[in-house]
Design a protein around this motif. Structure first.
Motif, PDB file in Angstrom:
ATOM      1  N   GLY A  15       3.902 -40.034  -5.360  1.00  0.00           N
ATOM      2  CA  GLY A  15       4.238 -38.969  -5.070  1.00  0.00           C
ATOM      3  C   GLY A  15       5.869 -38.710  -5.006  1.00  0.00           C
ATOM      4  N   ALA A  16       6.544 -37.692  -5.383  1.00  0.00           N
ATOM      5  CA  ALA A  16       7.748 -37.183  -5.184  1.00  0.00           C
ATOM      6  C   ALA A  16       8.386 -38.013  -3.864  1.00  0.00           C
ATOM      7  N   GLU A  22      13.455 -38.462  -9.023  1.00  0.00           N
ATOM      8  CA  GLU A  22      12.288 -39.768  -8.214  1.00  0.00           C
ATOM      9  C   GLU A  22      10.938 -39.480  -7.459  1.00  0.00           C
ATOM     10  N   VAL A  23      10.020 -40.782  -7.357  1.00  0.00           N
ATOM     11  CA  VAL A  23       9.003 -40.617  -7.185  1.00  0.00           C
ATOM     12  C   VAL A  23       8.339 -42.317  -6.069  1.00  0.00           C
ATOM     13  N   ARG A  24       7.591 -42.668  -5.689  1.00  0.00           N
ATOM     14  CA  ARG A  24       7.509 -43.454  -5.249  1.00  0.00           C
ATOM     15  C   ARG A  24       6.854 -43.967  -5.235  1.00  0.00           C
ATOM     16  N   LEU A  25       6.318 -45.322  -5.802  1.00  0.00           N
ATOM     17  CA  LEU A  25       4.881 -45.928  -6.801  1.00  0.00           C
ATOM     18  C   LEU A  25       4.996 -46.935  -5.660  1.00  0.00           C
ATOM     19  N   GLU A  26       3.392 -47.407  -5.788  1.00  0.00           N
ATOM     20  CA  GLU A  26       2.544 -48.670  -5.045  1.00  0.00           C
ATOM     21  C   GLU A  26       2.407 -49.492  -6.727  1.00  0.00           C
ATOM     22  N   SER A  27       3.098 -50.283  -6.367  1.00  0.00           N
ATOM     23  CA  SER A  27       3.390 -51.452  -7.480  1.00  0.00           C
ATOM     24  C   SER A  27       2.658 -52.492  -6.827  1.00  0.00           C
ATOM     25  N   TRP A  28       1.607 -53.681  -7.393  1.00  0.00           N
ATOM     26  CA  TRP A  28       0.688 -54.395  -6.912  1.00  0.00           C
ATOM     27  C   TRP A  28       1.216 -56.000  -7.934  1.00  0.00           C
ATOM     28  N   THR A  29       2.488 -55.784  -8.295  1.00  0.00           N
ATOM     29  CA  THR A  29       2.985 -56.642  -9.087  1.00  0.00           C
ATOM     30  C   THR A  29       3.822 -57.015  -7.921  1.00  0.00           C
ATOM     31  N   GLU A  30       4.222 -58.638  -8.106  1.00  0.00           N
ATOM     32  CA  GLU A  30       4.304 -59.664  -7.454  1.00  0.00           C
ATOM     33  C   GLU A  30       6.075 -60.201  -7.979  1.00  0.00           C
ATOM     34  N   PRO A  31       7.533 -59.553  -7.272  1.00  0.00           N
ATOM     35  CA  PRO A  31       7.614 -59.134  -6.626  1.00  0.00           C
ATOM     36  C   PRO A  31       7.285 -57.356  -7.103  1.00  0.00           C
ATOM     37  N   ASP A  71      11.487 -37.963 -18.048  1.00  0.00           N
ATOM     38  CA  ASP A  71      11.951 -37.271 -18.971  1.00  0.00           C
ATOM     39  C   ASP A  71      11.395 -36.100 -17.378  1.00  0.00           C
ATOM     40  N   ALA A  72      11.733 -36.730 -15.502  1.00  0.00           N
ATOM     41  CA  ALA A  72      11.226 -36.507 -14.821  1.00  0.00           C
ATOM     42  C   ALA A  72      12.529 -35.603 -13.867  1.00  0.00           C
ATOM     43  N   THR A  73      13.468 -34.750 -14.047  1.00  0.00           N
ATOM     44  CA  THR A  73      14.073 -34.726 -13.314  1.00  0.00           C
ATOM     45  C   THR A  73      14.956 -33.754 -12.253  1.00  0.00           C
ATOM     46  N   ALA A  80       4.344 -33.884 -10.175  1.00  0.00           N
ATOM     47  CA  ALA A  80       3.369 -33.693 -11.331  1.00  0.00           C
ATOM     48  C   ALA A  80       2.525 -35.277 -11.757  1.00  0.00           C
ATOM     49  N   LEU A  81       3.727 -36.183 -11.428  1.00  0.00           N
ATOM     50  CA  LEU A  81       3.507 -37.597 -11.934  1.00  0.00           C
ATOM     51  C   LEU A  81       2.428 -38.336 -10.656  1.00  0.00           C
ATOM     52  N   LYS A  82       2.200 -37.104  -9.179  1.00  0.00           N
ATOM     53  CA  LYS A  82       1.317 -38.069  -8.035  1.00  0.00           C
ATOM     54  C   LYS A  82       0.354 -38.461  -8.912  1.00  0.00           C
TER      55      LYS A  82
END
Length: 171
Positions: A15-16, A22-31, A71-73, A80-82
């Motif tokens: 979400g925003a 800016e958005v928050r991501l859940e990332s499953w990469t390490e790190p 493209d998200a300013t 909208a990316l959520k």
């Protein structure tokens, strides 16, 4: 297995964050911040619609990753990316180190016990925090096997397409 047409789910947009896009991501990469190395990304929404994006930048922040999409300013564009899932080509990831595996490389492999009993195929894996769990499915049932080597997962042979487990077929 290094099929360049195969894609890996790397994370999702939560979400925003703030007002500047800016958005928050859940990332499953390490790190977790390594997710930015594997662009271009394919973004997929819940309906299966996809689009490709490059140039996403970001940083780790607490338990999430903060990202800025080109493209998200503003907050509306970010919101909208959520829910979008973030995929990258398997070929974009570096080879796994000896004894390590990408979960996606294990999915679909046959699972057999050390005694030779067939437990089906690897459906998926997930993390419990304490350890990862391999889910093996056959026509009759689903088994959750702790991904603990060598105690329960005794061998992984990517070439033969087999994961050997020390597991009671009745459990």
């Amino acid at each position: 297995m290094n099929d360049s047409g195969h894609r890996i789910l790397l994370g999702r947009v939560l979400g925003a964050l703030g007002l500047r896009g800016e958005v928050r991501l859940e990332s499953w990469t390490e790190p977790r911040s390594a997710i930015f190395r594997y662009q271009p990304w394919t973004l997929r929404d819940a309906q299966g619609n996809e689009r490709t994006v490059t140039g996403v930048q970001g940083r780790e922040s607490g338990k999430h990753v903060v990202a800025v999409f080109p493209d998200a300013t503003d907050r509306d564009a970010a919101e909208a990316l959520k829910g979008l899932e973030i995929y990258a080509p398997r070929s974009a990831l570096p080879p796994a180190r000896p004894g390590e595996f990408y979960w996606a490389d294990l999915e679909g492999l046959r699972v057999v016990t050390v005694e030779g009993a067939d437990l089906g195929t690897v459906s998926h894996l997930f993390s419990t925090g304490a350890n990862d769990v391999l889910v093996a499915r056959d026509a009759e049932r689903e088994r959750m096997i702790p991904f603990v080597q060598p105690q329960y997962i005794t061998a992984v042979d990517l070439e033969a397409g087999i994961v050997t487990v020390d597991w009671d077929p009745e459990f």
